[in-house]
Design a protein around this motif. Structure first.
Motif, PDB file in Angstrom:
ATOM      1  N   GLU A  73       0.836  -1.212   0.000  1.00  0.00           N
ATOM      2  CA  GLU A  73       0.000   0.000   0.000  1.00  0.00           C
ATOM      3  C   GLU A  73       0.869   1.259   0.000  1.00  0.00           C
ATOM      4  OE1 GLU A  73      -3.818  -1.892   2.454  1.00  0.00           O
ATOM      5  OE2 GLU A  73      -2.118  -1.029   3.531  1.00  0.00           O
ATOM      6  N   PHE A  74       1.951   1.210   0.748  1.00  0.00           N
ATOM      7  CA  PHE A  74       2.876   2.340   0.795  1.00  0.00           C
ATOM      8  C   PHE A  74       3.518   2.548  -0.585  1.00  0.00           C
ATOM      9  CE2 PHE A  74       7.210   4.022   1.678  1.00  0.00           C
ATOM     10  CZ  PHE A  74       6.854   5.212   2.297  1.00  0.00           C
ATOM     11  N   THR A  75       3.889   1.445  -1.208  1.00  0.00           N
ATOM     12  CA  THR A  75       4.482   1.512  -2.545  1.00  0.00           C
ATOM     13  C   THR A  75       3.482   2.102  -3.549  1.00  0.00           C
ATOM     14  OG1 THR A  75       5.831  -0.428  -2.063  1.00  0.00           O
ATOM     15  CG2 THR A  75       5.565   0.136  -4.385  1.00  0.00           C
ATOM     16  N   GLU A  76       2.241   1.657  -3.455  1.00  0.00           N
ATOM     17  CA  GLU A  76       1.195   2.167  -4.344  1.00  0.00           C
ATOM     18  C   GLU A  76       0.981   3.669  -4.154  1.00  0.00           C
ATOM     19  OE1 GLU A  76      -2.919   0.477  -4.437  1.00  0.00           O
ATOM     20  OE2 GLU A  76      -1.753  -1.382  -4.609  1.00  0.00           O
ATOM     21  N   LEU A  77       0.996   4.092  -2.908  1.00  0.00           N
ATOM     22  CA  LEU A  77       0.813   5.513  -2.601  1.00  0.00           C
ATOM     23  C   LEU A  77       1.890   6.345  -3.296  1.00  0.00           C
ATOM     24  CD1 LEU A  77      -0.608   7.733  -0.845  1.00  0.00           C
ATOM     25  CD2 LEU A  77       1.013   7.163   0.984  1.00  0.00           C
ATOM     26  N   ILE A  78       3.124   5.904  -3.218  1.00  0.00           N
ATOM     27  CA  ILE A  78       4.222   6.623  -3.869  1.00  0.00           C
ATOM     28  C   ILE A  78       4.080   6.518  -5.384  1.00  0.00           C
ATOM     29  CG2 ILE A  78       6.735   6.668  -4.234  1.00  0.00           C
ATOM     30  CD1 ILE A  78       7.121   5.874  -1.377  1.00  0.00           C
ATOM     31  N   ASN A  79       3.861   5.313  -5.864  1.00  0.00           N
ATOM     32  CA  ASN A  79       3.778   5.072  -7.297  1.00  0.00           C
ATOM     33  C   ASN A  79       2.644   5.878  -7.933  1.00  0.00           C
ATOM     34  OD1 ASN A  79       4.658   3.822  -9.664  1.00  0.00           O
ATOM     35  ND2 ASN A  79       3.123   2.206  -9.477  1.00  0.00           N
ATOM     36  N   ASN A  80       1.477   5.862  -7.303  1.00  0.00           N
ATOM     37  CA  ASN A  80       0.332   6.601  -7.839  1.00  0.00           C
ATOM     38  C   ASN A  80       0.636   8.079  -7.982  1.00  0.00           C
ATOM     39  OD1 ASN A  80      -1.219   4.381  -8.071  1.00  0.00           O
ATOM     40  ND2 ASN A  80      -2.381   4.702  -6.175  1.00  0.00           N
TER      41      ASN A  80
END
Lengths: 145, 145
Positions: A73-80
């Motif tokens: 989820e943290f990775t997605e937050l950054i990626n998004n």
């Protein structure tokens, strides 16, 4: 650019080395800047933090009552954010007294890494390691240690 | 005694220093022993871990799907055991592949510090810091940094 605004000096050399190690690793993927502010009282800290905040950046503050994220989820937050044109993300870590309400209010997202309280210096290393981990995942590189 | 059974060597000097710093701090309150085992495969790691486990100890394994504790809940867990005659607590941290089911089964408690995955070396430091923090709280000493 990923910017970290942090309050308080690192007291131990091993924390400085931990932070420098992950900063270097992240810099291979993305420009990283760390702004370290003096710790004083929570209101004056907020004033100082605001001087370094660009309101167009996506602002993520770390807060014990924030949303508990998994690594993905943290990775997605950054990626998004990085892929949707918010090419600047600012992370804010408070000092020993946490963050002023004013900072919480201007944040786009409040995240928590744990229900545990960590020392803010160690937490800085934990956050950087997780940002590095996110870039490894975004780049489909294995990272296992 | 508090025993930590951990898998895998610390690769970075700053992690060795972090772990040594908190080990020293904890030792002022309680006898601490750290047993570091070689990482190989998860089954052989389990066999090695079992050699060092005393089944009369209270065994706490760290596991990402374990119970997410707050600092006060973690402190209570330690305090309750130390004051109820379980004067020996054994913490087990797995290697990069986690812990074998056999180890999870013999554990009295499975705890998690976060939904995030941390490197096991950094996690060792995080766990020791939290044990130190627990002793400060049990002794009514302020600890704020």
């Amino acid at each position: 650019m990923i910017k970290l605004i942090v309050v308080g000096k690192l007291k131990e050399k091993y924390l400085v080395d931990l932070v420098n190690d992950y900063s270097k690793r992240i810099n291979k993927y993305y420009k990283l800047e760390i702004i370290e502010l003096k710790d004083c009282n929570i209101h004056d800290e907020a004033k100082e933090i605001l001087k370094h905040v660009n309101s167009r950046d996506y602002i993520i503050s770390t807060y014990i009552k924030g949303e508990l994220l998994s690594t993905l989820e943290f990775t997605e937050l950054i990626n998004n954010n990085l892929t949707k044109g918010n090419s600047n993300i600012t992370f804010i870590i408070g000092g020993s007294d946490g963050l002023d309400e004013e900072i919480l209010n201007i944040s786009n997202k409040l995240i928590s890494f744990s229900n545990l309280t960590f020392p803010h210096g160690l937490f800085r290393g934990i956050l950087l390691e997780q940002i590095y981990r996110a870039f490894k995942i975004m780049n489909n590189e294995t990272y296992h240690k």
